[in-house]
Design an enzyme around this catalytic site. Structure first.
Site, PDB file in Angstrom:
ATOM      1  N   TYR A   1      -2.157   5.416  -4.224  1.00  0.00           N
ATOM      2  CA  TYR A   1      -3.192   6.430  -4.020  1.00  0.00           C
ATOM      3  C   TYR A   1      -2.638   7.706  -4.627  1.00  0.00           C
ATOM      4  O   TYR A   1      -1.585   8.199  -4.185  1.00  0.00           O
ATOM      5  CB  TYR A   1      -3.464   6.657  -2.531  1.00  0.00           C
ATOM      6  CG  TYR A   1      -4.382   5.641  -1.885  1.00  0.00           C
ATOM      7  CD1 TYR A   1      -5.614   5.304  -2.468  1.00  0.00           C
ATOM      8  CD2 TYR A   1      -4.052   5.039  -0.679  1.00  0.00           C
ATOM      9  CE1 TYR A   1      -6.469   4.389  -1.864  1.00  0.00           C
ATOM     10  CE2 TYR A   1      -4.900   4.121  -0.072  1.00  0.00           C
ATOM     11  CZ  TYR A   1      -6.105   3.802  -0.676  1.00  0.00           C
ATOM     12  OH  TYR A   1      -6.950   2.902  -0.076  1.00  0.00           O
TER      13      TYR A   1
ATOM     14  N   THR B   1      -5.687   2.433  -6.964  1.00  0.00           N
ATOM     15  CA  THR B   1      -6.973   2.275  -6.269  1.00  0.00           C
ATOM     16  C   THR B   1      -7.827   3.506  -6.511  1.00  0.00           C
ATOM     17  O   THR B   1      -7.398   4.638  -6.250  1.00  0.00           O
ATOM     18  CB  THR B   1      -6.753   2.062  -4.756  1.00  0.00           C
ATOM     19  OG1 THR B   1      -6.019   0.844  -4.575  1.00  0.00           O
ATOM     20  CG2 THR B   1      -8.073   1.960  -4.008  1.00  0.00           C
TER      21      THR B   1
ATOM     22  N   HIS C   1     -13.710  -2.541  -1.768  1.00  0.00           N
ATOM     23  CA  HIS C   1     -12.820  -2.048  -0.716  1.00  0.00           C
ATOM     24  C   HIS C   1     -13.187  -2.659   0.642  1.00  0.00           C
ATOM     25  O   HIS C   1     -13.161  -1.991   1.676  1.00  0.00           O
ATOM     26  CB  HIS C   1     -12.864  -0.516  -0.645  1.00  0.00           C
ATOM     27  CG  HIS C   1     -11.565   0.115  -0.204  1.00  0.00           C
ATOM     28  ND1 HIS C   1     -10.673   0.662  -1.077  1.00  0.00           N
ATOM     29  CD2 HIS C   1     -11.015   0.274   1.023  1.00  0.00           C
ATOM     30  CE1 HIS C   1      -9.635   1.144  -0.411  1.00  0.00           C
ATOM     31  NE2 HIS C   1      -9.821   0.913   0.870  1.00  0.00           N
TER      32      HIS C   1
ATOM     33  N   SER D   1       0.816  -1.216   0.000  1.00  0.00           N
ATOM     34  CA  SER D   1       0.000   0.000   0.000  1.00  0.00           C
ATOM     35  C   SER D   1       0.852   1.269   0.000  1.00  0.00           C
ATOM     36  O   SER D   1       1.907   1.324   0.640  1.00  0.00           O
ATOM     37  CB  SER D   1      -0.892   0.008   1.242  1.00  0.00           C
ATOM     38  OG  SER D   1      -1.549   1.246   1.387  1.00  0.00           O
TER      39      SER D   1
ATOM     40  N   LYS E   1      -7.896  -0.836  -9.310  1.00  0.00           N
ATOM     41  CA  LYS E   1      -8.590  -1.539  -8.221  1.00  0.00           C
ATOM     42  C   LYS E   1      -9.762  -0.706  -7.727  1.00  0.00           C
ATOM     43  O   LYS E   1      -9.593   0.494  -7.453  1.00  0.00           O
ATOM     44  CB  LYS E   1      -7.622  -1.766  -7.052  1.00  0.00           C
ATOM     45  CG  LYS E   1      -8.254  -2.351  -5.781  1.00  0.00           C
ATOM     46  CD  LYS E   1      -7.183  -2.689  -4.748  1.00  0.00           C
ATOM     47  CE  LYS E   1      -7.761  -3.331  -3.502  1.00  0.00           C
ATOM     48  NZ  LYS E   1      -8.264  -2.362  -2.529  1.00  0.00           N
TER      49      LYS E   1
HETATM   50  C1  LIG Z   1      -7.636  -2.211   7.556  1.00  0.00           C
HETATM   51  C2  LIG Z   1      -7.729  -2.116   6.059  1.00  0.00           C
HETATM   52  C3  LIG Z   1      -6.828  -1.315   5.366  1.00  0.00           C
HETATM   53  C4  LIG Z   1      -6.909  -1.234   3.972  1.00  0.00           C
HETATM   54  N1  LIG Z   1      -6.003  -0.436   3.299  1.00  0.00           N
HETATM   55  C5  LIG Z   1      -6.054  -0.385   1.951  1.00  0.00           C
HETATM   56  C6  LIG Z   1      -5.096   0.392   1.226  1.00  0.00           C
HETATM   57  O1  LIG Z   1      -4.215   1.004   1.803  1.00  0.00           O
HETATM   58  N2  LIG Z   1      -5.191   0.425  -0.126  1.00  0.00           N
HETATM   59  C7  LIG Z   1      -6.163  -0.262  -0.818  1.00  0.00           C
HETATM   60  O2  LIG Z   1      -6.211  -0.207  -2.056  1.00  0.00           O
HETATM   61  N3  LIG Z   1      -7.077  -1.013  -0.148  1.00  0.00           N
HETATM   62  C8  LIG Z   1      -7.029  -1.094   1.204  1.00  0.00           C
HETATM   63  N4  LIG Z   1      -7.945  -1.871   1.867  1.00  0.00           N
HETATM   64  C9  LIG Z   1      -8.880  -2.713   1.101  1.00  0.00           C
HETATM   65  C10 LIG Z   1      -8.226  -4.071   0.812  1.00  0.00           C
HETATM   66  O3  LIG Z   1      -7.160  -3.951  -0.103  1.00  0.00           O
HETATM   67  C11 LIG Z   1      -9.226  -5.078   0.208  1.00  0.00           C
HETATM   68  O4  LIG Z   1      -9.848  -4.497  -0.923  1.00  0.00           O
HETATM   69  C12 LIG Z   1     -10.293  -5.560   1.189  1.00  0.00           C
HETATM   70  O5  LIG Z   1      -9.806  -5.595   2.514  1.00  0.00           O
HETATM   71  C13 LIG Z   1     -10.741  -6.962   0.755  1.00  0.00           C
HETATM   72  O6  LIG Z   1     -11.715  -7.449   1.571  1.00  0.00           O
HETATM   73  P1  LIG Z   1     -11.456  -8.518   2.778  1.00  0.00           P
HETATM   74  O7  LIG Z   1     -10.864  -7.714   3.896  1.00  0.00           O
HETATM   75  O8  LIG Z   1     -12.830  -9.007   3.070  1.00  0.00           O
HETATM   76  O9  LIG Z   1     -10.533  -9.598   2.276  1.00  0.00           O
HETATM   77  C14 LIG Z   1      -7.907  -1.966   3.269  1.00  0.00           C
HETATM   78  C15 LIG Z   1      -8.790  -2.767   3.978  1.00  0.00           C
HETATM   79  C16 LIG Z   1      -8.711  -2.852   5.349  1.00  0.00           C
HETATM   80  C17 LIG Z   1      -9.678  -3.762   6.072  1.00  0.00           C
END
Ligand SMILES: Cc1cc2nc3c(=O)[nH]c(=O)nc-3n(C[C@H](O)[C@H](O)[C@H](O)COP(=O)(O)O)c2cc1C
Length: 371
Positions: A149, A175, A266, A116, A242
């Protein structure tokens, strides 16, 4: 099935759900809430799991499984299984080793990791740790992709891309679904956006205090299609987008030169009420043809979930929150063990379905419980 012992992993953990249950005791309540929560009423968060539960299986009898395997090639790199680690902000919230523990686990299990923009270690530190771990294990370096980002100043975004290129990242993941989202956690001391240090303008995505959005810099600097075109023109690395759910958007992104898409809501954390990525996969696959690989995330927790996503058109899936759960419980060993568990479940499901290879997985192997 008996699994090999994993040092550092507490006894009794045999599924990703076990990691989730165990993780709560290892995390500050506010960090636990931050990881687990979804936006609003959490309807979309719930849908991410419910969508998988609506599908069952139709196994072929007496299939020939000889010479089978789960390997695939994505953007020129061999992956051991159709599974990558999703980009997660601030992994040091879950464990002091943060992203370094995750990339070492990725190296041990030859699994791709998407790092990330909001990582709590720099992208260079993560890449170095991955290479060192792979070398120590005598394995190829794990495929690392950098999740971008976009920042308010294009020069800052470009600097991140150039650093990722210089550090050996093999793809950029833009993203696009989190430009404006509910307020996040106040970071504890020692956890920071390591990649963004020194930038004079950082894009904060949270709506401050529930205030107005439109007409403010928050909305005015939100990424647009022209930013995707610009980014495409600036890097030769494979570019994935994404956070799209609609076929029309997906086709437009491919038209802009995207090499792959990660269908995602997300983790149900941005706009409550959107459908799950799993439910949108078919329409996106129809709209984009077989022009680019489609990946998906949201709610993947078992090997059978992976099979369902592949049967509905995904080339691979990404794992989000379970990384944080396993990290909190047992650091690098936990994440490696979690990946191992998911892969053994995937193989068992494929074998029981009569699918020796990923190519053999199709919608003909699925049964819709609701008709
Ligand atoms: C705590 C947390 C932090 C996340 N940070 C990012 C991020 O920095 N960049 C991003 O593209 N998605 C981020 N996401 C989304 C995840 O990449 C992903 O799309 C999502 O968690 C998938 O679902 P799942 O948690 O049910 O596996 C984050 C999700 C969570 C729960």
């Amino acid at each position: 099935m008996t699994l090999p012992p994993h040092p550092g992993v507490p006894p009794g953990i045999a599924t990703l759900a076990d990691y989730e249950t165990a993780a709560q005791a290892h995390l500050e309540p506010k960090v636990w809430r931050h990881i687990q929560e979804g936006a609003g009423t959490e309807r979309s968060l719930a849908e991410n799991r419910a969508a998988f539960a609506r599908w069952g299986f139709l196994p072929r009898a007496l299939a020939d499984l000889r010479g089978g395997g789960t390997g695939l090639t994505l953007f020129g790199h061999r992956h051991a299984a159709p599974l990558l680690l999703a980009p997660m902000a601030y992994q040091r919230l879950a464990h002091p080793d943060g992203e370094l523990a995750v990339v070492r686990a990725a190296a041990a299990l030859e699994t791709g990791m998407v790092v990330s923009t909001l990582a709590s270690m720099t992208l260079e530190q993560v890449a170095d740790a991955g290479r060192e771990a792979a070398a120590a294990l005598g394995k190829p370096s794990p495929p690392l992709w950098f999740q971008l980002y976009l920042q308010p100043d294009r020069q800052d975004s470009l600097a991140l891309v150039r650093r990722a290129e210089a550090s050996g990242y093999e793809a950029i993941v833009l993203t696009v679904d989190a430009a404006i989202k509910p307020a996040g956690i106040t970071l504890p001391a020692g956890v920071e956006a390591a990649n963004l240090m020194g930038m004079h303008r950082i894009r904060h995505t949270a709506v401050p205090g529930g205030g107005i959005v439109l007409g403010t810099p928050l909305a005015d600097t939100a990424p647009r299609w022209e930013d995707l075109e610009w980014l495409r023109s600036e890097t030769r690395l494979p570019l994935l987008v994404k956070g799209m759910l609609l076929g029309g958007d997906a086709a437009q992104a491919v038209g802009c030169g995207a090499d792959g898409l990660i269908i995602s809501n997300h983790g149900g954390r941005v706009l409550d009420g959107v459908p799950s990525a799993l439910d949108m996969l078919g329409a996106v696959a129809d709209a984009t043809g077989a022009r680019v690989p489609l990946l998906m995330d949201g709610g993947v927790r078992t090997g059978s979930d992976v099979v369902k996503a592949l049967a509905l058109g995904a080339s691979a899936v990404l794992l989000g929150r379970p990384q944080m759960h396993a990290l909190a419980v047992a650091g690098m060993a936990g994440v490696a063990h979690a990946i191992h568990l998911l892969r053994t479940e995937l193989e068992a499901t494929m074998a029981q379905l009569g699918c020796g290879t990923l190519d053999a997985i199709s919608s003909e192997r699925l049964w819709a419980f609701d008709g």
